[in-house]
Motif scaffolding. Structure first.
Motif, PDB file in Angstrom:
ATOM      1  N   LYS A 232       0.930  -1.329   0.007  1.00 37.46           N
ATOM      2  CA  LYS A 232       0.230  -0.125   0.126  1.00 37.46           C
ATOM      3  C   LYS A 232       0.810   1.249   0.220  1.00 37.46           C
ATOM      4  O   LYS A 232       0.524   2.398  -0.352  1.00 37.46           O
ATOM      5  N   ASP A 233       2.046   1.094   0.484  1.00 35.71           N
ATOM      6  CA  ASP A 233       2.951   2.140   0.446  1.00 35.71           C
ATOM      7  C   ASP A 233       3.574   2.321  -1.005  1.00 35.71           C
ATOM      8  O   ASP A 233       4.692   3.475  -1.261  1.00 35.71           O
ATOM      9  N   GLY A 234       3.370   1.584  -1.976  1.00 38.01           N
ATOM     10  CA  GLY A 234       3.895   1.573  -3.193  1.00 38.01           C
ATOM     11  C   GLY A 234       4.764   0.502  -3.558  1.00 38.01           C
ATOM     12  O   GLY A 234       5.381  -0.441  -2.615  1.00 38.01           O
TER      13      GLY A 234
ATOM     14  N   GLN B 138       9.945   0.237  -3.143  1.00 36.89           N
ATOM     15  CA  GLN B 138      10.388   0.844  -1.934  1.00 36.89           C
ATOM     16  C   GLN B 138      11.967   0.725  -1.368  1.00 36.89           C
ATOM     17  O   GLN B 138      12.403  -0.263  -2.131  1.00 36.89           O
TER      18      GLN B 138
END
Length: 425
Positions: free
Chosen positions: A111-113, A116
């Motif tokens: 969900k953060d990308g 990473q």
């Protein structure tokens, strides 16, 4: 890379079967109803579970060379595939290096990308070469029925150099070379250090005239000076024997001392070489310059004790490794006669030899019985005899105990050599 079942996938079918059998045996339909959610989770998990692609991992370090105790940042760039929502990333740390206030392993969420990066600060607590590229990856499907695990090796190597002591005093060789340096030569010529006075002759420069001495003598006298030249130094490391536990014994002390001495001589534009003389023969020919300093320290990091019964003398050392008029500094715990014999042979051939003795007593456990104490005392007397033989032959020796400053030991060797030169004169 593996795609295996978890304990849930192994336990849920047995649990559903046990509940159904119990419902039939006891005539209790509520037990069958309790098995229905577990069966639904098992069926949905098997239908949605897909083997993920291997995540792309790129590993890099903030520096390829650091000093032990400094911090180096390890950066991991990870591309999460579409099948993975959360990935657990951990780095295997080799002995001698530790993490610094960072989560290891850490969890990266999709969900953060999808792309990473993770930064893990590390600190080498001991000198050496460390491979930091083994990364462990682990992920689960949505219902944690199957587990994905993989290992990625990126072969990132960080070299931790030993912390060196800055020396202001060094052992002065008997002879210098013709190249410019920082050592005051015994010969007379163009330089800074005052040497003598002589009468003026045709062709002398006016700036060399000593006007005070000329006024007192009524004729022109000129100054003679000592030129500044460089020297060749060969560090002869004793790798026949080792005292103390791994990581704390005389080998580590020897590498730290050699690094400090080599750094000081190279800083003064001298040429330095290394010979590891033991069960195997390793060497690095004399050289100078900043780039050579890295090669020399790397050679010291590869130094190791190799046990051997073979008798080895200086005849196995290629003569090109011992330049003419070079200062040979032996660094040894005086535990093996072969190195002591080699030092005597070099001195007998006219080489300029000095010795720094590594005190092994600080790296050995105290004797636990009276016979052990007697054996240790005999061992110490044998080493004292070896030290006395070296001094009697005209080789300067000083003992260096772990924890004491190295400069005091160097000053002791240089002081003994200076007094010996005065006695010869």
């Amino acid at each position: 890379m593996s795609w295996a079942s978890t304990s849930r996938l192994l336990a849920y079918p047995w649990l559903v079967a046990a509940l159904l059998i119990a419902a039939l045996a006891a005539g209790r339909p509520e037990l069958a109803a309790a098995a229905a959610p577990l069966a639904a989770v098992l069926l949905a998990g098997l239908l949605r579970s897909r083997r993920p692609a291997l995540p792309a991992v790129r590993v890099s370090a903030s520096a390829a060379r650091v000093v032990e105790g400094d911090t180096v940042e390890l950066t991991l760039a990870v591309d999460l595939p579409a099948e993975i929502e959360a990935l657990e990333v951990g780095v295997v740390l080799a002995p001698g290096i530790e993490g610094v206030d960072a989560a290891n392993p850490a969890i990266l969420a999709r969900k953060d990308g999808a792309r990473q990066s993770l930064t893990i600060p590390l600190r080498p607590v001991h000198w050496g070469a460390y491979s930091l590229g083994t990364v462990h990856l682990r992920a689960f499907d949505d219902f944690r029925l199957r587990r994905f695990e993989a290992r990625v090796r990126a072969d990132v190597v960080v070299r931790a150099y030993p912390a060196t002591e800055r020396l202001r005093t060094l052992i002065r060789p008997l002879r210098t070379h013709v190249y410019a340096g920082s050592r005051v030569a015994a010969q007379k010529g163009e330089g800074i250090e005052f040497a003598d006075l002589r009468p003026y002759v045709s062709g002398d420069r006016v700036r060399t005239v000593n006007w005070r001495a000329s006024a007192r003598r009524g004729e022109l006298w000129v100054n003679q000076r000592h030129p500044e030249r460089n020297v060749d130094v060969v560090l002869l490391l004793d790798t026949f024997a080792h005292a103390g536990p791994a990581g704390e014994g005389t080998l580590e002390q020897m590498v730290r001392g050699a690094s400090s001495l080599a750094s000081a001589w190279l800083r003064d534009r001298d040429r330095v070489g290394v010979i590891a003389f033991g069960g195997t023969l390793r060497w690095l020919e004399v050289g100078y310059g900043p780039r050579y300093a890295y090669r020399l320290i790397d050679a010291l990091l590869d130094t190791q004790v190799v046990f051997s019964y073979a008798w080895k003398g200086v005849d196995v050392i290629p003569m090109r490794l011992l330049p003419p008029h070079a200062l040979i500094v032996g660094i040894t715990p005086l535990l093996d006669r072969r190195l002591v014999t080699a030092l005597f042979d070099l001195h007998g051939r006219g080489c300029d030899v000095a010795v720094i003795e590594l005190g092994p007593d600080a790296h050995t456990a105290p004797p636990a019985s009276e016979p052990a104490a007697l054996a240790r005392r005999m061992w110490q007397l044998e080493r004292e005899t070896q030290r006395a033989r070296l001094l009697q032959a005209g080789i300067g020796v000083a003992s260096w105990t772990e924890g004491d400053p190295l400069e005091a030991v160097v000053m002791e060797v240089e002081g003994w050599r200076r007094r010996a030169r005065l006695r010869v004169r």
